[in-house]
Design a protein around this motif. Sequence first.
Motif, PDB file in Angstrom:
ATOM      1  N   SER A  14       0.849  -1.189   0.000  1.00  0.00           N
ATOM      2  CA  SER A  14       0.000   0.000   0.000  1.00  0.00           C
ATOM      3  C   SER A  14       0.883   1.236   0.000  1.00  0.00           C
ATOM      4  O   SER A  14       2.018   1.212   0.462  1.00  0.00           O
ATOM      5  CB  SER A  14      -0.956   0.013   1.198  1.00  0.00           C
ATOM      6  N   LEU A  15       0.348   2.308  -0.550  1.00  0.00           N
ATOM      7  CA  LEU A  15       0.997   3.613  -0.540  1.00  0.00           C
ATOM      8  C   LEU A  15       0.222   4.458   0.451  1.00  0.00           C
ATOM      9  O   LEU A  15      -1.009   4.570   0.341  1.00  0.00           O
ATOM     10  CB  LEU A  15       0.982   4.236  -1.936  1.00  0.00           C
ATOM     11  N   ALA A  24      -3.555   3.962  -1.934  1.00  0.00           N
ATOM     12  CA  ALA A  24      -3.722   2.950  -2.983  1.00  0.00           C
ATOM     13  C   ALA A  24      -3.180   1.627  -2.474  1.00  0.00           C
ATOM     14  O   ALA A  24      -2.329   1.591  -1.586  1.00  0.00           O
ATOM     15  CB  ALA A  24      -2.981   3.370  -4.251  1.00  0.00           C
ATOM     16  N   ARG A  25      -3.701   0.550  -3.058  1.00  0.00           N
ATOM     17  CA  ARG A  25      -3.221  -0.796  -2.753  1.00  0.00           C
ATOM     18  C   ARG A  25      -2.863  -1.499  -4.056  1.00  0.00           C
ATOM     19  O   ARG A  25      -3.448  -1.214  -5.096  1.00  0.00           O
ATOM     20  CB  ARG A  25      -4.303  -1.599  -2.041  1.00  0.00           C
ATOM     21  N   TYR A  37       9.892 -11.102 -13.497  1.00  0.00           N
ATOM     22  CA  TYR A  37       9.351  -9.826 -13.006  1.00  0.00           C
ATOM     23  C   TYR A  37       8.272  -9.278 -13.922  1.00  0.00           C
ATOM     24  O   TYR A  37       8.320  -9.453 -15.139  1.00  0.00           O
ATOM     25  CB  TYR A  37      10.475  -8.797 -12.866  1.00  0.00           C
ATOM     26  N   GLN A  38       7.286  -8.602 -13.325  1.00  0.00           N
ATOM     27  CA  GLN A  38       6.250  -7.877 -14.052  1.00  0.00           C
ATOM     28  C   GLN A  38       6.123  -6.492 -13.438  1.00  0.00           C
ATOM     29  O   GLN A  38       6.327  -6.321 -12.236  1.00  0.00           O
ATOM     30  CB  GLN A  38       4.886  -8.571 -13.932  1.00  0.00           C
ATOM     31  N   SER A  39       5.750  -5.526 -14.254  1.00  0.00           N
ATOM     32  CA  SER A  39       5.479  -4.181 -13.745  1.00  0.00           C
ATOM     33  C   SER A  39       4.078  -4.137 -13.154  1.00  0.00           C
ATOM     34  O   SER A  39       3.156  -4.773 -13.655  1.00  0.00           O
ATOM     35  CB  SER A  39       5.571  -3.149 -14.867  1.00  0.00           C
ATOM     36  N   VAL A  40       3.949  -3.386 -12.077  1.00  0.00           N
ATOM     37  CA  VAL A  40       2.650  -3.140 -11.456  1.00  0.00           C
ATOM     38  C   VAL A  40       2.499  -1.632 -11.374  1.00  0.00           C
ATOM     39  O   VAL A  40       3.351  -0.947 -10.806  1.00  0.00           O
ATOM     40  CB  VAL A  40       2.568  -3.777 -10.049  1.00  0.00           C
ATOM     41  N   HIS A  41       1.437  -1.107 -11.962  1.00  0.00           N
ATOM     42  CA  HIS A  41       1.187   0.340 -11.996  1.00  0.00           C
ATOM     43  C   HIS A  41      -0.031   0.663 -11.154  1.00  0.00           C
ATOM     44  O   HIS A  41      -1.072   0.015 -11.305  1.00  0.00           O
ATOM     45  CB  HIS A  41       0.963   0.806 -13.432  1.00  0.00           C
ATOM     46  N   VAL A  42       0.096   1.666 -10.285  1.00  0.00           N
ATOM     47  CA  VAL A  42      -1.004   2.071  -9.420  1.00  0.00           C
ATOM     48  C   VAL A  42      -1.099   3.596  -9.461  1.00  0.00           C
ATOM     49  O   VAL A  42      -0.245   4.292  -8.912  1.00  0.00           O
ATOM     50  CB  VAL A  42      -0.779   1.599  -7.968  1.00  0.00           C
ATOM     51  N   PRO A  43      -2.129   4.134 -10.136  1.00  0.00           N
ATOM     52  CA  PRO A  43      -2.265   5.593 -10.181  1.00  0.00           C
ATOM     53  C   PRO A  43      -2.724   6.145  -8.833  1.00  0.00           C
ATOM     54  O   PRO A  43      -3.546   5.530  -8.146  1.00  0.00           O
ATOM     55  CB  PRO A  43      -3.329   5.821 -11.259  1.00  0.00           C
ATOM     56  N   VAL A  44      -2.161   7.286  -8.447  1.00  0.00           N
ATOM     57  CA  VAL A  44      -2.503   7.939  -7.192  1.00  0.00           C
ATOM     58  C   VAL A  44      -2.628   9.438  -7.457  1.00  0.00           C
ATOM     59  O   VAL A  44      -1.749  10.030  -8.076  1.00  0.00           O
ATOM     60  CB  VAL A  44      -1.419   7.694  -6.116  1.00  0.00           C
ATOM     61  N   THR A  54       4.670   6.793   1.946  1.00  0.00           N
ATOM     62  CA  THR A  54       5.404   5.599   2.358  1.00  0.00           C
ATOM     63  C   THR A  54       4.886   4.403   1.588  1.00  0.00           C
ATOM     64  O   THR A  54       3.674   4.227   1.448  1.00  0.00           O
ATOM     65  CB  THR A  54       5.199   5.349   3.865  1.00  0.00           C
ATOM     66  N   LEU A  55       5.795   3.601   1.089  1.00  0.00           N
ATOM     67  CA  LEU A  55       5.454   2.334   0.462  1.00  0.00           C
ATOM     68  C   LEU A  55       5.496   1.286   1.563  1.00  0.00           C
ATOM     69  O   LEU A  55       6.541   1.021   2.144  1.00  0.00           O
ATOM     70  CB  LEU A  55       6.446   2.001  -0.649  1.00  0.00           C
TER      71      LEU A  55
END
Length: 74
Positions: A14-15, A24-25, A37-44, A54-55
């Motif tokens: 979570s951010l 965001a989660r 590996y894969q990219s994970v994108h989370v818009p905030v 904080t991550l």
Amino acid sequence: MANGTGAAATDAISLRDAAGTVLARASAPDTGGWAAYQSVHVPVELAAGDQLVTLYCGTGGFTWTTCGSPPDRS
């Protein structure tokens, strides 16, 4: 991010803002191996100005190599 456990790690990351509020989660998908590996994108959405975020890792079962943000698009 890589996850070789054979199952997704739901809400693994979570951010959070300076008050600890979750912004965001993200889940860690099963990537098929610890070296896959894969990219994970989370818009905030953040307010203008300086922000302290904080991550936070809520579970195990995954690994990542980098964390970043896109360039300012304002």
